[in-house]
Design a protein around this motif. Structure first.
Motif, PDB file in Angstrom:
ATOM      1  N   ILE A 288      38.312  13.945 -26.003  1.00  0.00           N
ATOM      2  CA  ILE A 288      37.920  14.190 -24.606  1.00  0.00           C
ATOM      3  C   ILE A 288      38.810  15.251 -23.967  1.00  0.00           C
ATOM      4  N   THR A 289      40.119  15.161 -24.201  1.00  0.00           N
ATOM      5  CA  THR A 289      41.053  16.113 -23.601  1.00  0.00           C
ATOM      6  C   THR A 289      40.823  17.517 -24.147  1.00  0.00           C
ATOM      7  N   ALA A 290      40.582  17.619 -25.457  1.00  0.00           N
ATOM      8  CA  ALA A 290      40.339  18.935 -26.056  1.00  0.00           C
ATOM      9  C   ALA A 290      39.084  19.571 -25.474  1.00  0.00           C
ATOM     10  N   MET A 291      38.054  18.756 -25.243  1.00  0.00           N
ATOM     11  CA  MET A 291      36.815  19.283 -24.653  1.00  0.00           C
ATOM     12  C   MET A 291      37.078  19.851 -23.261  1.00  0.00           C
ATOM     13  N   VAL A 292      37.824  19.098 -22.445  1.00  0.00           N
ATOM     14  CA  VAL A 292      38.116  19.553 -21.085  1.00  0.00           C
ATOM     15  C   VAL A 292      38.939  20.841 -21.105  1.00  0.00           C
ATOM     16  N   TYR A 293      40.001  20.860 -21.913  1.00  0.00           N
ATOM     17  CA  TYR A 293      40.880  22.029 -21.950  1.00  0.00           C
ATOM     18  C   TYR A 293      40.170  23.245 -22.521  1.00  0.00           C
ATOM     19  N   PHE A 294      39.294  23.031 -23.525  1.00  0.00           N
ATOM     20  CA  PHE A 294      38.588  24.161 -24.122  1.00  0.00           C
ATOM     21  C   PHE A 294      37.698  24.850 -23.094  1.00  0.00           C
ATOM     22  N   ILE A 295      37.016  24.054 -22.268  1.00  0.00           N
ATOM     23  CA  ILE A 295      36.181  24.648 -21.217  1.00  0.00           C
ATOM     24  C   ILE A 295      37.054  25.351 -20.179  1.00  0.00           C
ATOM     25  N   LEU A 296      38.189  24.751 -19.837  1.00  0.00           N
ATOM     26  CA  LEU A 296      39.089  25.391 -18.866  1.00  0.00           C
ATOM     27  C   LEU A 296      39.588  26.729 -19.377  1.00  0.00           C
ATOM     28  N   LEU A 297      39.953  26.798 -20.654  1.00  0.00           N
ATOM     29  CA  LEU A 297      40.454  28.045 -21.220  1.00  0.00           C
ATOM     30  C   LEU A 297      39.356  29.101 -21.289  1.00  0.00           C
ATOM     31  N   LEU A 337      25.301  23.499  -5.080  1.00  0.00           N
ATOM     32  CA  LEU A 337      25.940  22.591  -6.033  1.00  0.00           C
ATOM     33  C   LEU A 337      24.974  21.502  -6.482  1.00  0.00           C
ATOM     34  N   PHE A 338      24.159  21.001  -5.550  1.00  0.00           N
ATOM     35  CA  PHE A 338      23.187  19.964  -5.897  1.00  0.00           C
ATOM     36  C   PHE A 338      22.160  20.496  -6.901  1.00  0.00           C
ATOM     37  N   VAL A 339      21.662  21.712  -6.670  1.00  0.00           N
ATOM     38  CA  VAL A 339      20.678  22.295  -7.587  1.00  0.00           C
ATOM     39  C   VAL A 339      21.303  22.579  -8.942  1.00  0.00           C
ATOM     40  N   LEU A 340      22.519  23.123  -8.959  1.00  0.00           N
ATOM     41  CA  LEU A 340      23.191  23.392 -10.232  1.00  0.00           C
ATOM     42  C   LEU A 340      23.418  22.104 -11.019  1.00  0.00           C
ATOM     43  N   GLY A 341      23.598  20.981 -10.289  1.00  0.00           N
ATOM     44  CA  GLY A 341      23.826  19.703 -10.953  1.00  0.00           C
ATOM     45  C   GLY A 341      22.656  19.231 -11.796  1.00  0.00           C
ATOM     46  N   PHE A 342      21.459  19.777 -11.566  1.00  0.00           N
ATOM     47  CA  PHE A 342      20.314  19.426 -12.395  1.00  0.00           C
ATOM     48  C   PHE A 342      20.432  20.022 -13.802  1.00  0.00           C
ATOM     49  N   PHE A 343      21.269  21.079 -13.943  1.00  0.00           N
ATOM     50  CA  PHE A 343      21.263  21.831 -15.200  1.00  0.00           C
ATOM     51  C   PHE A 343      22.645  21.959 -15.846  1.00  0.00           C
ATOM     52  N   ILE A 347      32.161  20.269 -14.903  1.00  0.00           N
ATOM     53  CA  ILE A 347      33.295  21.159 -15.189  1.00  0.00           C
ATOM     54  C   ILE A 347      32.879  22.611 -15.015  1.00  0.00           C
ATOM     55  N   GLU A 348      31.684  22.966 -15.552  1.00  0.00           N
ATOM     56  CA  GLU A 348      31.227  24.343 -15.397  1.00  0.00           C
ATOM     57  C   GLU A 348      30.977  24.682 -13.934  1.00  0.00           C
ATOM     58  N   ILE A 349      30.386  23.730 -13.200  1.00  0.00           N
ATOM     59  CA  ILE A 349      30.133  23.978 -11.781  1.00  0.00           C
ATOM     60  C   ILE A 349      31.454  24.198 -11.041  1.00  0.00           C
ATOM     61  N   SER A 350      32.449  23.377 -11.369  1.00  0.00           N
ATOM     62  CA  SER A 350      33.743  23.466 -10.689  1.00  0.00           C
ATOM     63  C   SER A 350      34.418  24.802 -10.942  1.00  0.00           C
ATOM     64  N   TYR A 351      34.363  25.279 -12.189  1.00  0.00           N
ATOM     65  CA  TYR A 351      35.114  26.471 -12.549  1.00  0.00           C
ATOM     66  C   TYR A 351      34.293  27.756 -12.504  1.00  0.00           C
ATOM     67  N   ILE A 352      32.996  27.646 -12.189  1.00  0.00           N
ATOM     68  CA  ILE A 352      32.182  28.857 -12.050  1.00  0.00           C
ATOM     69  C   ILE A 352      31.784  29.044 -10.596  1.00  0.00           C
TER      70      ILE A 352
END
Length: 442
Positions: A288-297, A337-343, A347-352
């Motif tokens: 789980i941690t590797a998944m989160v950090y990989f997206i952050l990087l 943000l609500f519309v993006l949440g459908f797709f 994490i991607e929404i937060s960092y994009i």
């Protein structure tokens, strides 16, 4: 528009195309960011990239992520959550909708000790969904209640969403934890009221446990003993972790380390801590941690290229076209943000999306703590909104065959509406989020 701004738009479009054709989100982010950055500025833009990546992996605040994940996984795999659910279910079973209310209460406790939606939904789904169906619960209501209870971990601290938002917004983790505490509990109360009303209005959808079945499970003495054995230890752990943060005794990372140790002690008291389980917990935590950090990087080249290509100015111009000033901009952000949440995942929404819009609200002088909790509650809905709500996917993977996708999608709509109502409530009354940090002195 300048050529670089067109490249920024093409970068966003390229990311969406890559994601839609099946490329993993993290790889799509990195590829789109590198290609657009090289096209706009050449290698010069990425001279800062090593420092950005080093800053992510050495960030002291983000160290709390694997520790909180370990705490939650340990409570899950030691079956502490299973015991807690069974005991609270017996205590609430005599009320129409009582088993659903028990699931919500367990979701609160699991959310305050795990912050992991998948672990909570899968665990609670495997344990309760067949039982709820056997006792006459409607499949849609039963499955939606389980999914909604699992999402509480995204707003009730400690939450991975709040930890990452604190990094993006530049606020302390403790302040966001304090701000989200009351809104998180308010959502749980709204769910409980909904189930009570549903039990009164249509009791056949959420029937109570028959009296003879509850009597066979033991009397009040046995129930109190089980409550003390299976509910009090996790509750004490939650109070210790959150209390030390909110009371200023420990930083979130320090409290997370003590929470991880406390979860091991609880597992040992239950006589379920062994090497095999510890190995499984460490493996799940690493994954789980590797998944989160990989997206952050991988989000770093994307955000760096967007900023370097003038994307922030483009967003400023867009918001200047909106009517209503700060209020109109906030409503627009919530809708986006609500519309993006459908797709997309949170994490991607937060960092994009959020870093694109953030400078606008800094210019307006918006309260970042209030904005952070609003965003977290909005992102919480992304786990429930079809077609790509991850809580729905998690539950469908462990649900019996008689629970169809239609049951999941239709059943979850009232809970999405309840969460949207909670967002509107916080939007209209910011004090729900700001009063506790102010009372503490943050």
């Amino acid at each position: 528009m300048s050529p670089n701004e067109w490249i920024a738009l093409a970068m966003i479009g390229g990311f969406l195309v890559l994601m839609l054709i099946g490329i993993p989100v993290a790889i799509s982010l990195a590829v789109a960011g590198f290609v657009a950055g090289l096209a706009g500025f050449g290698p010069l833009l990425f001279s800062l990239m090593p420092a950005r990546l080093y800053g992510v992996v050495t960030n002291y605040t983000l160290l709390a992520i694997p520790l909180f994940v370990f705490m939650g996984v340990m409570l899950e795999k030691s079956r502490v959550a299973e015991d807690m659910l069974e005991t609270i279910g017996r205590a609430m079973g005599g009320v129409n909708g009582g088993m659903g209310i028990a699931i919500i209460l367990v979701g609160v406790l699991m959310g305050a000790s795990t912050g992991i939606v998948g672990a909570t939904v899968v665990t609670v789904g495997m344990l309760t969904l067949p039982t709820l169906l056997r006792r006459g619960y409607h499949p849609g209501v039963a499955s939606a209640t389980i999914c909604a209870s699992g999402t509480l971990g995204q707003i009730i601290p400690p939450s991975l969403v709040l930890i990452l938002l604190s990094e993006i917004l530049g606020e302390s983790v403790g302040t966001l934890f304090a701000a989200a505490f009351v809104p998180g509990l308010a959502i749980a109360v709204i769910y409980i009221v909904y189930l009570l009303v549903l039990g009164w209005w249509k009791p056949d959808l959420v029937p109570a446990i028959p009296e003879e079945e509850r009597a066979a499970a033991g009397g009040m003495k046995e129930l109190l003993r089980d409550l003390a054995r299976s509910v009090i230890p996790p509750l004490m752990l939650v109070f210790a972790v959150l209390g030390s943060i909110l009371g200023g005794v420990a930083a979130p990372t320090e409290a997370a380390s003590m929470g991880a140790l406390g979860s091991m002690l609880i597992a040992q008291l239950a006589r379920r801590l062994n090497f095999t389980m510890l190995k499984a917990c460490l493996h799940s935590t690493l994954t789980i941690t590797a998944m989160v950090y990989f997206i952050l990087l991988c989000a770093q080249p994307f955000s760096l290229a967007f900023r370097g290509l003038g994307g922030e100015n483009m967003v400023h111009d867009l918001f200047n076209l909106l009517p209503g000033g700060e209020l109109g901009a906030l409503i627009f952000l919530m809708v986006i943000l609500f519309v993006l949440g459908f797709f997309l995942e949170w994490i991607e929404i937060s960092y994009i999306a959020l870093p694109m819009f953030l400078p606008v609200f800094i210019g307006y002088g918006t309260d970042m703590v209030w904005l952070g909790v609003l965003v977290a509650m909005n992102l919480q809905m992304s786990f429930l909104t079809p077609p790509f709500g991850w809580a729905l996917f998690f539950l469908k993977g462990v649900a019996p065959p008689e629970v169809t996708t239609r049951h999941l999608y239709l059943g979850v709509l009232p809970f999405v509406g309840l969460q949207a109502a909670a967002v509107v409530l916080l939007f209209c009354f910011p004090g729900l989020a700001t009063w506790l940090p102010e009372a503490i002195g943050w």
